[in-house]
Design an enzyme around this catalytic site. Structure first.
Site, mmCIF file in Angstrom:
data_model
loop_
_atom_site.group_PDB
_atom_site.id
_atom_site.type_symbol
_atom_site.label_atom_id
_atom_site.label_comp_id
_atom_site.label_asym_id
_atom_site.label_seq_id
_atom_site.Cartn_x
_atom_site.Cartn_y
_atom_site.Cartn_z
ATOM 1 N N GLU A 286 -29.704 21.235 21.868
ATOM 2 C CA GLU A 286 -30.228 19.215 21.353
ATOM 3 C C GLU A 286 -30.713 19.086 20.275
ATOM 4 O O GLU A 286 -32.037 19.425 20.977
ATOM 5 C CB GLU A 286 -30.005 18.799 22.978
ATOM 6 C CG GLU A 286 -30.001 17.369 23.008
ATOM 7 C CD GLU A 286 -27.856 17.057 23.020
ATOM 8 O OE1 GLU A 286 -27.947 15.831 22.848
ATOM 9 O OE2 GLU A 286 -27.673 18.191 23.208
ATOM 10 N N GLU A 316 -29.244 12.644 12.999
ATOM 11 C CA GLU A 316 -29.614 14.077 12.455
ATOM 12 C C GLU A 316 -28.800 14.862 12.125
ATOM 13 O O GLU A 316 -28.876 15.284 11.033
ATOM 14 C CB GLU A 316 -29.642 14.140 14.595
ATOM 15 C CG GLU A 316 -30.714 13.999 15.488
ATOM 16 C CD GLU A 316 -30.335 13.630 16.508
ATOM 17 O OE1 GLU A 316 -30.945 12.632 16.894
ATOM 18 O OE2 GLU A 316 -29.203 13.924 17.493
ATOM 19 N N ASP A 469 -28.550 12.891 25.680
ATOM 20 C CA ASP A 469 -28.314 13.500 26.923
ATOM 21 C C ASP A 469 -27.654 12.990 27.467
ATOM 22 O O ASP A 469 -27.017 14.893 27.824
ATOM 23 C CB ASP A 469 -30.164 13.360 27.647
ATOM 24 C CG ASP A 469 -31.421 13.515 26.425
ATOM 25 O OD1 ASP A 469 -31.471 14.457 25.199
ATOM 26 O OD2 ASP A 469 -31.706 12.777 25.680
#
Length: 484
Positions: A286, A316, A469
């Site tokens: 992750e 990201e 998450d």
């Protein structure tokens, strides 16, 4: 009067008959059937489509090991904390490392104006602890499980049939907050908790001249335990006894607070430790917000080949392609909802250039991408199953967690994904029209499968922290890896 009642009754029977037998009736459009079943709400039709798509995998995980970043999140309004600290609103400015309250104010304004999530290291320990004390004592502050690894472990632990191992710097408060189904090795316990400050803002919220286009959060910390990946070796050494079916790894981004030399040395040690994990155990990595392009490039070239799966968001993804000279690297920032074709090009490039092929010694075969409006799950053909269910489950989790509800209330969410899009901006693309009755769209490109679904975006999100998450955890829960 009785004639009108009979007509109404017959009409109701006819509509019920259509809803029941619609799939078997030739010429009845799917969109019409969806409208009959769920009213005209595209949100209701999307939810119904997900429910049909979300099925359990044939082979589910039984034991999942998660590491290595864990902390206590102090969550509160960013604007209210900055006001309490006496900081004045001003022009936004991106800081790779925060060194003062002024840096914090400028970086918060910079990302609030974009509506983008970000995470930064605060280098001054004394200043950070003063700010953390003020945050924890603020009337609106709430304490939660924090850190990508702990959040993923906590989410997976809601499934009682799963056994979860969590390795990370776990202090007394965090241990108290963790689910009883999460096992923490004694070697992972420490006397003091690591605290991360989560400054949230709502869509339309203003601070000075800045107005947030959507809800999001800005995270910062002075976290030395997670920053040094202190628990990585403990994590890897615990795997032999725990015997997991799946390993979830996160926290590499926390090393950005170290010097370049220390960071590179620790990354090499991390690569050696990850290499010790048996190759028959799939590894999911992750990612999180980063600022150093050289460090990101090192992770791409040194860590990506060792893992089977990635989870990341739009910030990201763009930073990754800029750092590693990928497609669309000249794009400075996303404008509004990220273009699906651009996102698909970058995801395709990651798997083509850094993923598993017959000629390349890499294990990477899966990427779970999430942004506010939609998610895409991309896999190399032949390695993963049940991905339509996985991407739908991840999107459903985003809606329930953001609204803090057990199930999605279609009156509290809306569709923000493009109704039409192209699958590439570099090659001859397919043009996709989104049908809410079939919300998971699939396409192929040179041995790589894409699964796309819109998100039912919460109108008034209760909590944005940990959404990525939760999405990755739910996607993994419904995924199945094929034996090779």
């Amino acid at each position: 009067m009785w004639q009108r009642s009979v007509c109404v009754g017959l009409l109701a029977l006819a509509l019920g008959y259509l809803c029941l037998l619609g799939p078997e009736l030739p010429g009845l459009p799917g969109s019409l059937l969806g409208a009959l079943r769920w009213g005209r709400s595209a949100e209701g039709r999307t939810l119904a489509g997900w429910q049909a798509a979300i099925v359990r995998p044939a082979r589910a995980w039984a034991r999942v090991a998660v590491g290595v970043n864990a902390c206590v999140d102090v969550v509160l309004s960013g604007v209210k904390l900055l006001e309490a600290l006496g900081l004045e609103p001003g022009d936004g400015k991106n800081h790779a490392v925060l060194r003062s309250g002024q840096d914090l104010s400028e970086a918060f304004a910079h990302f609030m104006e974009k509506g983008a999530a970000a995470e930064r290291f605060f280098s001054d320990a004394d200043a950070f602890h003063r700010i953390a004390r003020a945050a924890a004592e603020h009337p609106g502050a709430q304490l939660y499980v924090g850190g990508n690894a702990a959040l993923i472990g906590q989410k997976l632990a809601t499934n009682p049939e799963l056994k979860i191992l969590l390795c990370g710097p776990v202090g007394p408060k965090l241990h108290e907050l963790l689910d009883d189904n999460v096992v923490v090795p004694p070697e992972s316990m420490q006397e003091r908790d690591e605290f991360h400050l989560i400054l949230e803002y709502q869509a339309g919220e203003e601070w000075g001249r800045v107005r947030a286009p959507n809800a999001n959060r800005f995270i910062f910390s002075h976290d030395l335990s997670n920053g040094a990946l202190n628990m990585l070796e403990v994590f890897v050494s615990s795997l032999e006894e725990f015997q997991p079916d799946l390993v979830v790894l996160s926290g590499l981004h926390m090393m950005e607070g170290q010097s370049k030399e220390a960071r590179q040395r620790r990354l090499m040690e991390a690569v050696a430790s990850i290499s010790d994990i048996p190759t028959d155990i799939p590894i999911h990595l992750e990612l999180a917000s980063m600022t150093d392009q050289d460090f990101m490039s090192n992770i791409v070239h040194q860590v990506f080949p060792l893992v089977n799966s990635l989870g990341l968001n739009e910030q990201e993804l763009l930073f990754l392609t800029q750092a590693a000279a990928g497609p669309h690297a000249s794009l400075a920032a996303w404008s509004g909802v990220p273009d699906v074709g651009v996102v698909s090009d970058i995801l395709f490039w990651i798997l083509k250039e850094h993923g598993k092929t017959a000629e390349r010694a890499s294990d990477l075969t899966r990427i779970h991408f999430h942004t506010l409006a939609y998610h895409i799950l991309v896999t190399v053909d032949g390695y993963w199953g049940n991905q339509a269910a996985a991407v739908a489950a991840g999107a459903r989790a985003a809606g329930t967690q953001a609204c803090a509800t057990d199930t999605i209330d279609t009156t509290k969410v809306f569709l923000k994904a493009p109704l039409e899009f192209v699958t590439s901006q570099l090659e001859a693309p397919a043009k996709i029209s989104l049908n809410p009755d079939e919300p998971v769209v699939r396409w192929h490109r040179e041995g790589i499968s894409f699964h796309f679904t819109p998100v039912l975006v919460c109108k008034d999100p209760v909590r944005t922290v940990g959404l990525g998450d939760a999405i990755s955890a739910e996607g993994l829960l419904y995924s199945e890896v094929y034996p090779q």
